[in-house]
Scaffold this active site. Sequence first.
Site, PDB file in Angstrom:
ATOM      1  CG  HIS A   1      -6.297   1.488  -0.043  1.00 52.75           C
ATOM      2  ND1 HIS A   1      -5.296   2.038  -0.806  1.00 52.75           N
ATOM      3  CD2 HIS A   1      -5.750   0.685   0.933  1.00 52.75           C
ATOM      4  CE1 HIS A   1      -4.087   1.499  -0.164  1.00 52.75           C
ATOM      5  NE2 HIS A   1      -4.389   0.756   0.668  1.00 52.75           N
TER       6      HIS A   1
ATOM      7  CB  CYS B   1       0.126   0.333   7.566  1.00 48.50           C
ATOM      8  SG  CYS B   1      -1.615   0.494   7.061  1.00 48.50           S
TER       9      CYS B   1
ATOM     10  CB  CYS C   1      -1.141   0.101   1.237  1.00 46.38           C
ATOM     11  SG  CYS C   1      -2.122  -1.544   1.321  1.00 46.38           S
TER      12      CYS C   1
END
Lengths: 401, 620
Positions: free
Chosen positions: A357, A387, A91
């Site tokens: 996301h 994170c 990510c």
Amino acid sequence: MNEVFIFDHVRTPRGKGRPDGALHTIAPVHLAASVLRALKARNHIDPEDIEDVGLGVVMPVGEQGADITRFALLQAGYGENVAGYQLNRFCTSGLDTVKMGFGLIASGQADAVIGGGVESMSRVPIGSDGGATYTDPTLGRDYPYIPNGVCADLMATLDGFTREELDTYGVESQRRAALAQSSGWFERSLVPVQDAFGNVVLSRDEALRPGTTLSDLAKLKPTFASAGEAGFDAIVLRRYPHLEAVQHVHTGGTSSGIVDGACAVLLGSRAHGLRRGLQPRARIVACATCASEPLLSLGGPIPVTDKVLARSGLKIDDIDLFEVNEAFAVVPMRYMQNYGIERDRINVNGGAIALGHPLGATGAILIGTALDELERRGLSRALVTLCAAAGQATALIIERI
Amino acid sequence: MTKHIQIVVDAEGIALISLDVAGRSVNVFTPEFTRELRTIVDAVTNRSDILGAVVTSGKPAGFMAGADLLDFVNVHDRGLSPRDAAGLVADAAATLRQLERCGKPVAAAINGFALGGGFELCLACHYRVLLDEPKTVVGLPEVTVGLLPAGGGTQRLPRLLGVAKALPLLLSGRHVGGAEALQLGLVDALVSANDLLPTARRWVLAHPGYVQIWDRKGFTIPGGAGALASHANESFGVGMARIRRDTQDNEPAPVAVLASVYEGTLLPIDRGLAIESAYFGQLLAGPVARNLMRTMFIHSGPARRLARRPEGLPKHPVRRLGVLGDGPLATTIAVWAANVGIDVVSLDVANPNVNYQVLRGCDFIVDALIDGLQLKTSIRQLAVEAIGPLESVVWASAVVEQTLTDQAAKWHQPEALIGIHLPTPEGSSKLVELVQHATTSHQTLARAFDFVAQLKKLPIVVNDGPGAYIGRLSRAYIEEGQVMQAEGVMPALIQNAARQAGFLNLPLSNAVRGDSVPPAIVQPSLADVKNRLLYATALESVRCFEAGIVTDPADADLGAVFALGYPKWTGGTLSFIETVSLKGFVDECDRLAGLYGDRFHPSKGLRERATTGQKFYPSI
């Protein structure tokens, strides 16, 4: 070390990552090309200036594979002589491309670079790339992969966050995103996506659920209870044996949404701005990456923030706004608790819970979101962090000129 | 001339290969058998008059079992390296591969159960016909004794069925009946006895020069292999989580099976077989496979077959059983007995109108009275008066509260008195503890064994003492949990440590957990909590052994595993000590004694064993 500036930032609206999502018909290479094309047009980029272009892609396989960046650049009219690469650190990938560009310019190896990311989650779903961590038994025996949702529930259990507290966070994320959207605060960076006819298929973020209430969220079932039962709870309890059990408290309402999207950020040196008549919008102060306890998976933002603050000589109070990726509600909540940050300084326009996301792109998107908001509020500094799976994280501090 | 395998070639060039290992009731792989099999395979390969072969068994008992576990159980004690351990089956595995690649069609005519290595032999054939009889099963049960099928089982089964269908079979080791075997594709045909050989022969005749499917160019694993297969997440990701949940990382075999399948199916079969062999060697050389083979198979088998029943006494099953008492213990025994067809009379002695006359004709009385000795004796007296002469009646006490010796002192026929202890009143245990006191007769003991056999339970026999064996073991385990709780160890940590050590039952009951003390600020390490539970129980087992309460190490281990739920991977309390090593165990006891109390001090006898290296078990 040379100073590194952000000159501009563009992104697509985020479409629902499903077959009925507005961006589902757009291939990821065209999604990436659309932001690169817009960035070029808005800043009159001369391709000769660009040393390198990196895009974060977390599922770099299938139509998103084979160094999609190079072909998106060709498609976007950068000519034949601009190189591009793909990057994957889960990510944080999009933010990491900005970090790489920062390194090239700061060290004098480049005048201008582009970072960003693309992820069509509706077309190249999570899990498409395989990976030893998910399947190799001998690796799994020593360093187990735990589904991130189970990790999020574990973190909530360890820190005592209740389902209601998480849901409250989720409702607020929706409210803020809806307000920012209706007030037009995202407009500066948004590039509408067009189909082959030139018709606009999406001009604003699609996944929001305005008006979501606590009682709406209370109805949702815990998403990760079954994965926990299948064996992952037992594995995490081996490391955290003082816990009675993992409380499965995250739901679809407190987890980041699955969406399609892309973004691009133009970075350059002071000389580049002067030569091309571009006004720098912000300076990159410092960046850092870290890795921490792999089983918690999502615990990186706090140690990486400590690291980037130490590197920059700043204190937490020197930061005006924070963008801490809402992979799951517990991540920013734990962050606020750790640093004693008020809710009105963090994720002020909502986050991935409401907006979605797009894995490889989010890191770079958050830079633009933070920068637009600093400018709107007349503030100075923002810290962006995400994170990444297996305990990793990247953080980056920007400061308006 | 071959001794264990017969080969007859018929007019059409089909060799009938008949497996008949001399001196054994069941076919197993022995070194001599393997050598002969290689000779036979060479003949099939090289003789031009042989066009194909049918493999069957010359035994009425079944087709073939696998290896003889007695050949494997001592590998760990002999200190063999993983490579040498793998070498023990290398010849057999290579011979199966040769058979598979002989260039001629080979069919297995499976005329009875084919398990482990026996079924691996069938998998190395090109076609399998199974006898359609209810008792005929096939399967690869190696994982249940801590091993994996090392004759190609982890490679051929996924190549035949696909990984997703093969893994549940390999990981459970379960036996599969004929109809399901056909449906899963484990066999190609299911036929009656008359059709077995003809079906196999017809197939062989119809497939000259047959090449195994995975030896053909372009072969792919059905359903795909590796990280990108559509089933990868379920097979390997969730599969691994499930294994770790169920084994708590105490048993290496299921992970080795999964790894062998995962890695091997990405490779050509010969490379996959080498992977399988390496994982097998590690398992066989390790202590857990030894423990599982020894306790779960080598010891539990004879115990189930009443190996410790006094010899030379005629079988004397219970015809009419009397049960005294009205608690859960009495109910469990009555239900168990009724379920296996024994005529049961239950007597609720608390009822003032109870009629003892119904006990007339009982040849076995189980006394589950939890009352004090005084009352118990008077109730028994009433029962005796009702039954009449007692010569042929066995009197079994199911309660642990009073020793048998105390009971016998008040009893006019102490030789007919024996203890029958159920570890759990609700009857979840597979094991029954028989307790004999100084004057229990052989006849009484033998008849108690016969009763346990009727109940289809696993008997161990111990000598009398307070709590006998299981009671003492259980108390040591539970008390250690309670001591820790009183010290302020978090209850969750205690329960999780027990779970992670592999105990089936947790030390703290819900009732005990209610009045928990505030947790101490400094919590002990997980390893210490686990060791306190494992060591406290093992030490009590040693004390019972040294006091002559339990006299057979096998009974000590079986009782620990099957009655207390002591971790299976340890093989039981005494096997656990040998797994740690005698010296290592004594050293850790001394450390625990220094930190947590004198009860961890090892006995003098145990220290001597550690010095002299004298194990509880003689080497097999």
